[in-house]
Scaffold this motif. Sequence first.
Motif, PDB file in Angstrom:
ATOM      1  N   GLU A  95       0.830  -1.206   0.000  1.00  0.00           N
ATOM      2  CA  GLU A  95       0.000   0.000   0.000  1.00  0.00           C
ATOM      3  C   GLU A  95       0.861   1.252   0.000  1.00  0.00           C
ATOM      4  O   GLU A  95       1.899   1.291   0.660  1.00  0.00           O
ATOM      5  CB  GLU A  95      -0.895   0.034   1.241  1.00  0.00           C
ATOM      6  CG  GLU A  95      -1.963  -1.019   1.281  1.00  0.00           C
ATOM      7  CD  GLU A  95      -2.898  -0.823   2.468  1.00  0.00           C
ATOM      8  OE1 GLU A  95      -3.061   0.339   2.919  1.00  0.00           O
ATOM      9  OE2 GLU A  95      -3.463  -1.819   2.955  1.00  0.00           O
ATOM     10  N   ALA A 155      -8.185  -1.244   2.551  1.00  0.00           N
ATOM     11  CA  ALA A 155      -6.902  -0.659   2.955  1.00  0.00           C
ATOM     12  C   ALA A 155      -6.474  -1.239   4.292  1.00  0.00           C
ATOM     13  O   ALA A 155      -7.267  -1.324   5.236  1.00  0.00           O
ATOM     14  CB  ALA A 155      -7.000   0.856   3.033  1.00  0.00           C
ATOM     15  N   THR A 207      -2.691   5.988   2.753  1.00  0.00           N
ATOM     16  CA  THR A 207      -1.910   5.300   1.717  1.00  0.00           C
ATOM     17  C   THR A 207      -2.214   5.843   0.318  1.00  0.00           C
ATOM     18  O   THR A 207      -2.002   5.171  -0.679  1.00  0.00           O
ATOM     19  CB  THR A 207      -2.161   3.781   1.753  1.00  0.00           C
ATOM     20  OG1 THR A 207      -3.568   3.518   1.698  1.00  0.00           O
ATOM     21  CG2 THR A 207      -1.594   3.175   3.014  1.00  0.00           C
ATOM     22  N   ILE A 227      -3.317   0.555  -3.686  1.00  0.00           N
ATOM     23  CA  ILE A 227      -2.947  -0.757  -3.155  1.00  0.00           C
ATOM     24  C   ILE A 227      -2.531  -1.621  -4.337  1.00  0.00           C
ATOM     25  O   ILE A 227      -3.256  -1.710  -5.329  1.00  0.00           O
ATOM     26  CB  ILE A 227      -4.110  -1.428  -2.404  1.00  0.00           C
ATOM     27  CG1 ILE A 227      -4.604  -0.538  -1.260  1.00  0.00           C
ATOM     28  CG2 ILE A 227      -3.691  -2.793  -1.877  1.00  0.00           C
ATOM     29  CD1 ILE A 227      -5.810  -1.112  -0.534  1.00  0.00           C
TER      30      ILE A 227
END
Length: 269
Positions: free
Chosen positions: A36, A91, A96, A100
């Motif tokens: 991530e 997540a 982040t 991902i």
Amino acid sequence: MSTDIISSTSNPRVKLLLTLQQKSAERRKRGMFVVEGVREITHCLSAHLEVETVFHCPTLTEGNLEVLQLLTTLPSSKIIPVTEGLYAKIAYRGGTEGLIAEVRTRPLTLGDLHLGENPLLMVLERVEKPGNLGAVLRSADAAAADAVIICDPLTDIYNPNIIRSSIGAVFTVPCVACTTPECISFLKEKGIRILTAQLQDSSLYYDTDMTRGTAIVMGTEATGLTNSWREAADAHIRIPMLGSLDSLNVSVSAAILLFEAVRQRRGTS
């Protein structure tokens, strides 16, 4: 980029992502793991790892030039848009940047390590807490260690918590998993001094030469190192404990010892 925005965790692609996050057996079986965030994915790309798929939340990355620039380096067919609601569910951590990725593993062996003159290695035996492993990897990166070797690992190096706590250092420092006998044979063959961190029969770490090829070996806080390491060691070292407790967190100890090696090698006091 796919034109369909995924919004449900029942989607097969999302199910695979969640399985890879949660199950080390599935990571080993498929040879894939999950990363991530922009910084971590960038480290993957810099290490020439193969990014299979990126789940991208457009509403979380709108106006973020760093994210958009990273996305332009990836084939559009690998980018899958997801809703903000779904991203919040998949997540592993916050902050982040709406990215991902599923990434192909590239396991290293001891034979893959390319060591220069007087290498500095960090060796960990049976250390199981991902947060500790990640923190040690960060210190190893900061100290420019040649590699981190994990003996008889109790967790795989692609555990999401290790990637998170290392902030991507797992991709910047060569990291090898092997058995303790394999590692000892490798170090002996290469003529690398083995320094075991232990309280018994040990010298203060700053009185021990670390300027030559050196492997700093540490075990768990609870049980320490196995006898195999104690017997194979060229020297036993310890950090002085001046308070009531008799040990430090393994990641803190690793940082102290690694940077003592840096100090000695740079000839500073």
